[in-house]
Scaffold this motif. Structure first.
Motif, mmCIF file in Angstrom:
data_model
loop_
_atom_site.group_PDB
_atom_site.id
_atom_site.type_symbol
_atom_site.label_atom_id
_atom_site.label_comp_id
_atom_site.label_asym_id
_atom_site.label_seq_id
_atom_site.Cartn_x
_atom_site.Cartn_y
_atom_site.Cartn_z
ATOM 1 N N GLN A 1 0.850 -1.190 0.000
ATOM 2 C CA GLN A 1 0.000 0.000 0.000
ATOM 3 C C GLN A 1 0.886 1.241 0.000
ATOM 4 O O GLN A 1 1.789 1.374 0.808
ATOM 5 N N VAL A 2 0.603 2.146 -0.931
ATOM 6 C CA VAL A 2 1.379 3.374 -1.031
ATOM 7 C C VAL A 2 0.899 4.374 0.009
ATOM 8 O O VAL A 2 -0.302 4.608 0.159
ATOM 9 N N GLN A 3 1.844 4.963 0.733
ATOM 10 C CA GLN A 3 1.487 5.904 1.788
ATOM 11 C C GLN A 3 2.593 6.915 1.988
ATOM 12 O O GLN A 3 3.783 6.590 1.898
ATOM 13 N N LEU A 4 2.211 8.164 2.242
ATOM 14 C CA LEU A 4 3.132 9.224 2.625
ATOM 15 C C LEU A 4 2.699 9.743 3.983
ATOM 16 O O LEU A 4 1.518 10.043 4.186
ATOM 17 N N VAL A 5 3.646 9.849 4.908
ATOM 18 C CA VAL A 5 3.324 10.314 6.257
ATOM 19 C C VAL A 5 4.264 11.445 6.623
ATOM 20 O O VAL A 5 5.482 11.248 6.701
ATOM 21 N N GLU A 6 3.698 12.625 6.874
ATOM 22 C CA GLU A 6 4.489 13.786 7.272
ATOM 23 C C GLU A 6 4.636 13.841 8.780
ATOM 24 O O GLU A 6 3.783 13.351 9.533
ATOM 25 N N SER A 7 5.704 14.483 9.215
ATOM 26 C CA SER A 7 5.929 14.747 10.628
ATOM 27 C C SER A 7 6.840 15.955 10.749
ATOM 28 O O SER A 7 7.421 16.397 9.756
ATOM 29 N N GLY A 8 6.957 16.467 11.974
ATOM 30 C CA GLY A 8 7.884 17.558 12.221
ATOM 31 C C GLY A 8 7.251 18.922 12.360
ATOM 32 O O GLY A 8 7.933 19.898 12.667
ATOM 33 N N GLY A 9 5.948 19.004 12.132
ATOM 34 C CA GLY A 9 5.286 20.287 12.296
ATOM 35 C C GLY A 9 5.194 20.674 13.757
ATOM 36 O O GLY A 9 5.515 19.889 14.654
ATOM 37 N N GLY A 10 4.754 21.898 14.006
ATOM 38 C CA GLY A 10 4.610 22.363 15.367
ATOM 39 C C GLY A 10 4.469 23.864 15.416
ATOM 40 O O GLY A 10 4.245 24.514 14.394
ATOM 41 N N SER A 11 4.611 24.394 16.610
ATOM 42 C CA SER A 11 4.523 25.829 16.827
ATOM 43 C C SER A 11 5.898 26.395 17.120
ATOM 44 O O SER A 11 6.649 25.809 17.912
ATOM 45 N N VAL A 12 6.195 27.503 16.515
ATOM 46 C CA VAL A 12 7.511 28.114 16.684
ATOM 47 C C VAL A 12 7.367 29.631 16.581
ATOM 48 O O VAL A 12 6.434 30.125 15.945
ATOM 49 N N GLN A 13 8.270 30.340 17.195
ATOM 50 C CA GLN A 13 8.265 31.792 17.085
ATOM 51 C C GLN A 13 8.928 32.232 15.786
ATOM 52 O O GLN A 13 9.756 31.507 15.212
ATOM 53 N N ALA A 14 8.567 33.404 15.345
ATOM 54 C CA ALA A 14 9.167 33.958 14.135
ATOM 55 C C ALA A 14 10.683 33.970 14.262
ATOM 56 O O ALA A 14 11.232 34.296 15.323
ATOM 57 N N GLY A 15 11.331 33.592 13.175
ATOM 58 C CA GLY A 15 12.782 33.495 13.186
ATOM 59 C C GLY A 15 13.302 32.106 13.504
ATOM 60 O O GLY A 15 14.488 31.831 13.316
ATOM 61 N N GLY A 16 12.423 31.245 13.962
ATOM 62 C CA GLY A 16 12.819 29.891 14.320
ATOM 63 C C GLY A 16 12.877 28.960 13.121
ATOM 64 O O GLY A 16 12.661 29.370 11.977
ATOM 65 N N SER A 17 13.159 27.702 13.411
ATOM 66 C CA SER A 17 13.330 26.694 12.364
ATOM 67 C C SER A 17 12.528 25.439 12.686
ATOM 68 O O SER A 17 12.294 25.120 13.858
ATOM 69 N N LEU A 18 12.155 24.740 11.651
ATOM 70 C CA LEU A 18 11.534 23.424 11.764
ATOM 71 C C LEU A 18 12.019 22.582 10.586
ATOM 72 O O LEU A 18 12.316 23.113 9.518
ATOM 73 N N ARG A 19 12.065 21.276 10.787
ATOM 74 C CA ARG A 19 12.346 20.368 9.684
ATOM 75 C C ARG A 19 11.194 19.393 9.543
ATOM 76 O O ARG A 19 10.911 18.622 10.468
ATOM 77 N N LEU A 20 10.545 19.441 8.425
ATOM 78 C CA LEU A 20 9.470 18.520 8.128
ATOM 79 C C LEU A 20 10.039 17.276 7.445
ATOM 80 O O LEU A 20 10.965 17.366 6.642
ATOM 81 N N SER A 21 9.457 16.136 7.761
ATOM 82 C CA SER A 21 9.847 14.872 7.144
ATOM 83 C C SER A 21 8.632 14.224 6.511
ATOM 84 O O SER A 21 7.512 14.350 7.012
ATOM 85 N N CYS A 22 8.869 13.529 5.424
ATOM 86 C CA CYS A 22 7.806 12.799 4.743
ATOM 87 C C CYS A 22 8.340 11.401 4.462
ATOM 88 O O CYS A 22 9.259 11.233 3.655
ATOM 89 N N ALA A 23 7.772 10.425 5.142
ATOM 90 C CA ALA A 23 8.217 9.042 4.991
ATOM 91 C C ALA A 23 7.314 8.311 4.011
ATOM 92 O O ALA A 23 6.085 8.370 4.124
ATOM 93 N N ALA A 24 7.931 7.633 3.062
ATOM 94 C CA ALA A 24 7.169 6.910 2.046
ATOM 95 C C ALA A 24 7.166 5.423 2.332
ATOM 96 O O ALA A 24 8.167 4.858 2.774
ATOM 97 N N SER A 25 6.048 4.793 2.080
ATOM 98 C CA SER A 25 5.961 3.335 2.143
ATOM 99 C C SER A 25 5.244 2.848 0.892
ATOM 100 O O SER A 25 4.373 3.523 0.360
#
Length: 127
Positions: A1-25
């Motif tokens: 079964q084909v699937q994409l699952v994102e993670s890494g989102g959240g709340s951050v203050q302006a100027g900050g950083s986040l890294r989003l990930s997308c895992a495929a199966s």
């Protein structure tokens, strides 16, 4: 079964950083269209960053110099590194892939007709 699952989102203050990930199966990322899109409340979905087959990644003008898309095929993961975040980056972020499309990256960015989509991950940037 084909699937994409994102993670890494959240709340951050302006100027900050986040890294989003997308895992495929069910398939592997390769040299075809894959990208990150976002949709804020009341706005249309827009392309943020995309990888194509023939050239370097493409980015929306609003994120150039701040966001970086990359992939690790061995891990079947697509990343979106987001730096210097701004309140206007607040949105639901989706990853997408389409093994049918072997295009230049700007086409992958502007044409959101992908056959595989993740469920989304929320990014909220406060001022």
């Amino acid at each position: 079964q084909v699937q994409l699952v994102e993670s890494g989102g959240g709340s951050v203050q302006a100027g900050g950083s986040l890294r989003l990930s997308c895992a495929a199966s069910g398939f592997s990322f390769g040299n075809y269209c894959q990208g990150w899109f976002r949709q804020a409340p009341g706005k249309e979905r827009e392309g943020v960053a995309a990888i194509g087959r023939y050239d370097s990644p493409s980015y929306a003008d609003s994120v150039k110099g701040r966001f970086t898309i990359s992939q690790v095929n061995a891990k079947r993961i697509l990343y979106l590194q987001m730096n210097s975040l701004k309140p206007e980056d607040t949105a639901m972020y989706y990853c997408a892939a389409d093994p049918r499309r072997y295009y230049y990256s700007d086409s992958c960015l502007t044409n959101g007709d992908y056959n595989y989509w993740g469920q989304g991950t929320q990014v909220t940037v406060s001022s």
